[in-house]
Design a protein around this motif. Structure first.
Motif, mmCIF file in Angstrom:
data_model
loop_
_atom_site.group_PDB
_atom_site.id
_atom_site.type_symbol
_atom_site.label_atom_id
_atom_site.label_comp_id
_atom_site.label_asym_id
_atom_site.label_seq_id
_atom_site.Cartn_x
_atom_site.Cartn_y
_atom_site.Cartn_z
ATOM 1 N N ILE A 138 0.840 -1.200 0.000
ATOM 2 C CA ILE A 138 0.000 0.000 0.000
ATOM 3 C C ILE A 138 0.876 1.251 0.000
ATOM 4 C CG2 ILE A 138 -1.634 1.344 1.367
ATOM 5 C CD1 ILE A 138 -2.875 -1.309 2.275
ATOM 6 N N GLU A 139 1.937 1.232 0.822
ATOM 7 C CA GLU A 139 2.833 2.386 0.880
ATOM 8 C C GLU A 139 3.442 2.668 -0.492
ATOM 9 O OE1 GLU A 139 6.835 3.878 3.243
ATOM 10 O OE2 GLU A 139 6.622 1.803 2.598
ATOM 11 N N HIS A 140 3.926 1.615 -1.152
ATOM 12 C CA HIS A 140 4.556 1.804 -2.459
ATOM 13 C C HIS A 140 3.549 2.346 -3.474
ATOM 14 C CE1 HIS A 140 7.340 -1.670 -1.026
ATOM 15 N NE2 HIS A 140 7.650 -0.520 -0.476
ATOM 16 N N ALA A 141 2.297 1.888 -3.383
ATOM 17 C CA ALA A 141 1.267 2.356 -4.311
ATOM 18 C C ALA A 141 0.902 3.815 -4.064
ATOM 19 C CB ALA A 141 0.024 1.473 -4.186
ATOM 20 N N LEU A 142 1.040 4.266 -2.823
ATOM 21 C CA LEU A 142 0.633 5.624 -2.469
ATOM 22 C C LEU A 142 1.716 6.667 -2.702
ATOM 23 C CD1 LEU A 142 -1.389 5.194 0.862
ATOM 24 C CD2 LEU A 142 -2.273 5.797 -1.393
ATOM 25 N N LYS A 143 2.974 6.238 -2.821
ATOM 26 C CA LYS A 143 4.061 7.215 -2.888
ATOM 27 C C LYS A 143 3.912 8.177 -4.053
ATOM 28 C CE LYS A 143 7.823 5.098 -0.290
ATOM 29 N NZ LYS A 143 9.172 4.488 -0.325
ATOM 30 N N GLY A 144 3.547 7.677 -5.223
ATOM 31 C CA GLY A 144 3.353 8.549 -6.380
ATOM 32 C C GLY A 144 2.203 9.517 -6.183
ATOM 33 N N PRO A 145 0.994 9.003 -5.855
ATOM 34 C CA PRO A 145 -0.129 9.920 -5.606
ATOM 35 C C PRO A 145 0.152 10.934 -4.510
ATOM 36 C CG PRO A 145 -0.944 7.695 -5.898
ATOM 37 C CD PRO A 145 0.550 7.599 -5.874
ATOM 38 N N VAL A 146 0.883 10.541 -3.480
ATOM 39 C CA VAL A 146 1.162 11.474 -2.392
ATOM 40 C C VAL A 146 2.052 12.618 -2.865
ATOM 41 C CG1 VAL A 146 2.444 11.710 -0.213
ATOM 42 C CG2 VAL A 146 0.725 9.929 -0.464
ATOM 43 N N GLN A 147 2.931 12.372 -3.828
ATOM 44 C CA GLN A 147 3.734 13.464 -4.377
ATOM 45 C C GLN A 147 2.835 14.499 -5.063
ATOM 46 O OE1 GLN A 147 7.005 13.979 -3.859
ATOM 47 N NE2 GLN A 147 6.883 12.161 -2.560
ATOM 48 N N VAL A 148 1.792 14.022 -5.743
ATOM 49 C CA VAL A 148 0.829 14.940 -6.354
ATOM 50 C C VAL A 148 0.072 15.700 -5.266
ATOM 51 C CG1 VAL A 148 -1.185 15.122 -7.860
ATOM 52 C CG2 VAL A 148 0.611 13.457 -8.385
ATOM 53 N N VAL A 149 -0.285 14.983 -4.190
ATOM 54 C CA VAL A 149 -0.954 15.630 -3.060
ATOM 55 C C VAL A 149 -0.071 16.730 -2.480
ATOM 56 C CG1 VAL A 149 -1.757 15.278 -0.688
ATOM 57 C CG2 VAL A 149 -2.401 13.652 -2.482
ATOM 58 N N LEU A 150 1.236 16.456 -2.370
ATOM 59 C CA LEU A 150 2.148 17.460 -1.824
ATOM 60 C C LEU A 150 2.267 18.672 -2.751
ATOM 61 C CD1 LEU A 150 4.978 15.249 -0.287
ATOM 62 C CD2 LEU A 150 3.235 16.575 0.914
ATOM 63 N N PHE A 151 2.194 18.437 -4.056
ATOM 64 C CA PHE A 151 2.156 19.575 -4.985
ATOM 65 C C PHE A 151 0.931 20.439 -4.703
ATOM 66 C CE2 PHE A 151 0.154 21.258 -8.831
ATOM 67 C CZ PHE A 151 1.116 22.169 -9.234
ATOM 68 N N LEU A 152 -0.227 19.785 -4.560
ATOM 69 C CA LEU A 152 -1.461 20.524 -4.277
ATOM 70 C C LEU A 152 -1.393 21.205 -2.915
ATOM 71 C CD1 LEU A 152 -4.058 17.908 -5.584
ATOM 72 C CD2 LEU A 152 -3.346 20.029 -6.706
ATOM 73 N N PHE A 153 -0.748 20.536 -1.953
ATOM 74 C CA PHE A 153 -0.598 21.136 -0.628
ATOM 75 C C PHE A 153 0.244 22.403 -0.709
ATOM 76 C CE2 PHE A 153 1.982 21.634 3.222
ATOM 77 C CZ PHE A 153 0.978 21.799 4.174
ATOM 78 N N GLY A 154 1.371 22.332 -1.426
ATOM 79 C CA GLY A 154 2.193 23.519 -1.600
ATOM 80 C C GLY A 154 1.423 24.624 -2.297
ATOM 81 N N LEU A 155 0.640 24.259 -3.314
ATOM 82 C CA LEU A 155 -0.135 25.242 -4.057
ATOM 83 C C LEU A 155 -1.210 25.883 -3.181
ATOM 84 C CD1 LEU A 155 -0.452 26.405 -6.950
ATOM 85 C CD2 LEU A 155 -2.211 24.655 -7.329
#
Length: 417
Positions: free
Chosen positions: A289-306
């Protein structure tokens, strides 16, 4: 394209890109920026921020900011919580036994030091009533960025890098506790936490424990294999959604709502450590699950920064200086002094190959607050100039990276690649 994405993912560059875009947008066109961030996606909703109408009635509204900070960031905190749980609960966890005592002392000092500096500064400017609530903003250490800077300074094989990760994981654990206890979202209704607890227990018993009990003495573990094959992560995803809602209704920040589900997910009793390459080979469900989430979480962090870094330069003020100085002065002092006491007078020692000069530089690296500091600023203060000024202080903590390189050169830190 794949190689470019791996670079973005490995170095959390999407978070920085999101923050830079937000800064530029908020200063070039603040009206359009805030119109997007506060855009109501769902009005009169079952979840969301309470907003009062001119007539005095209140209704929940899901805005873009709520969707990012309260819903999507739950995935980020789930990954952080997974590392904390592994470090504390597993037999070979990094935060178990005597080896964790010096990092834990350094962690405690690294949180207390910034608090003292911050509150002393608040008292000095005479704004205790307005600014004291931001005391937790400078306590955070950004795991990803501090790790990358630490590796660049010390080298991949230096024990200071492992020490830094232990400190950052313990820091995250304390930070999650601070968010839950000191920054409730609305009126507290702790009874709703029973929903999260019962849901986590049910997921563990039905999808984890029961199949293993039925497999007792059976070759090939047929029940566990069938559950893994046909249900996969879905029981835990459903439990996570219910737990999230329990946190939301309890008045505790719902971004922490997935944490109770983590111990319920099957995991082998092995912990190689955060950023360890061999972790990619783990096939237990929690690591999958962690490995599957790492990519989407990077997108989430982009949105968080934005969604969170869009502060206008005109808002720089006392909170900016207080947060930045608390991080860049309080963190290094808070880590170095208690770390020295634990390693020296108390006799817990430092890892082999690490010395006190390394500890001083490590304290400078840990002053990079960024992600979690931004998050805490968004809940510590209401939307407005004070919150924006505090966020700017969190952004300025990036300067700690440059200070770290200078200190490493002055103290002749040896790099071990």
């Amino acid at each position: 394209m794949y190689r470019a994405w791996k670079q973005l993912e490995e170095y959390s560059l999407l978070l920085i890109i999101g923050a830079v875009c937000a800064l530029a947008w908020a200063n070039l066109s603040p009206v359009s920026y805030h119109a997007l961030i506060e855009f109501p996606i769902w009005q009169n909703a079952y979840i969301g921020d309470l907003q009062r109408a001119p007539a005095g009635t209140a209704a929940r509204v899901v805005t873009v900011h709520f969707l990012v900070n309260d819903v999507l960031m739950a995935l980020f905190f789930a990954l952080a919580g997974k590392e904390v749980w592994e470090a504390v609960a597993l037999r070979n966890g990094a935060l178990r036994g005597k080896k964790a005592l010096t990092p834990l002392f350094a962690t405690a000092g690294g949180m207390l030091g910034p608090i003292i500096i911050y509150l002393t500064g608040v008292a000095a400017v005479g704004q205790m009533n307005q600014l004291a609530g931001g005391w937790a903003i400078p306590t955070a250490t950004d795991i990803a960025f501090s790790y990358l800077v630490g590796r660049a300074i010390f080298g991949a094989r230096h024990p200071a890098v492992t020490f830094l990760l232990l400190l950052a994981i313990a820091d995250d654990a304390a930070g999650l506790l601070i968010l839950a206890v000191f920054y409730p979202q609305g009126d507290l209704a702790p009874g709703w936490l029973l929903l999260s607890a019962v849901t986590a227990l049910a997921a563990y018993l039905v999808a984890n424990r029961l199949p293993r009990m039925l497999d007792a003495g059976r070759p090939g573990m047929p029940f566990t294999t069938a559950v893994r094959k046909h249900l996969s992560f879905w029981p835990y995803a459903a439990a996570g959604a219910i737990s999230w809602y329990g946190f939301h209704q309890a008045g505790i920040h719902p971004a922490l709502g997935l944490l109770p589900i983590i111990p319920a997910i099957p995991h082998s009793d092995i912990e190689f450590g955060l950023f360890a390459e061999i972790e990619k080979l783990q096939t237990d469900l929690l690591n999958v699950i962690e490995h599957a989430l790492k990519g989407p979480v990077q997108v989430v962090l982009f949105l968080f920064g934005l969604a969170n870094a869009g502060v206008e330069f005109s808002t720089i003020g006392a909170p900016t200086l207080l947060v930045a100085s608390a991080l860049m002065i309080g963190k290094p002092l808070g880590i170095a002094l208690p770390g020295w006491v634990a390693a020296g007078p108390l006799g817990f020692g430092l890892p082999s190959g690490m010395n006190y000069r390394d500890l001083i530089v490590l304290g400078c690296v840990a002053a990079i607050g960024f992600t979690v500091s931004l998050f805490v600023a968004s809940v510590a203060f209401p939307t407005g100039e004070i919150q924006d000024a505090a966020k700017m202080g969190a952004l300025l903590s990036f300067a700690a990276a440059g200070i770290s390189f200078i200190m490493a050169r002055l103290l002749s830190v040896e790099k071990k690649s």
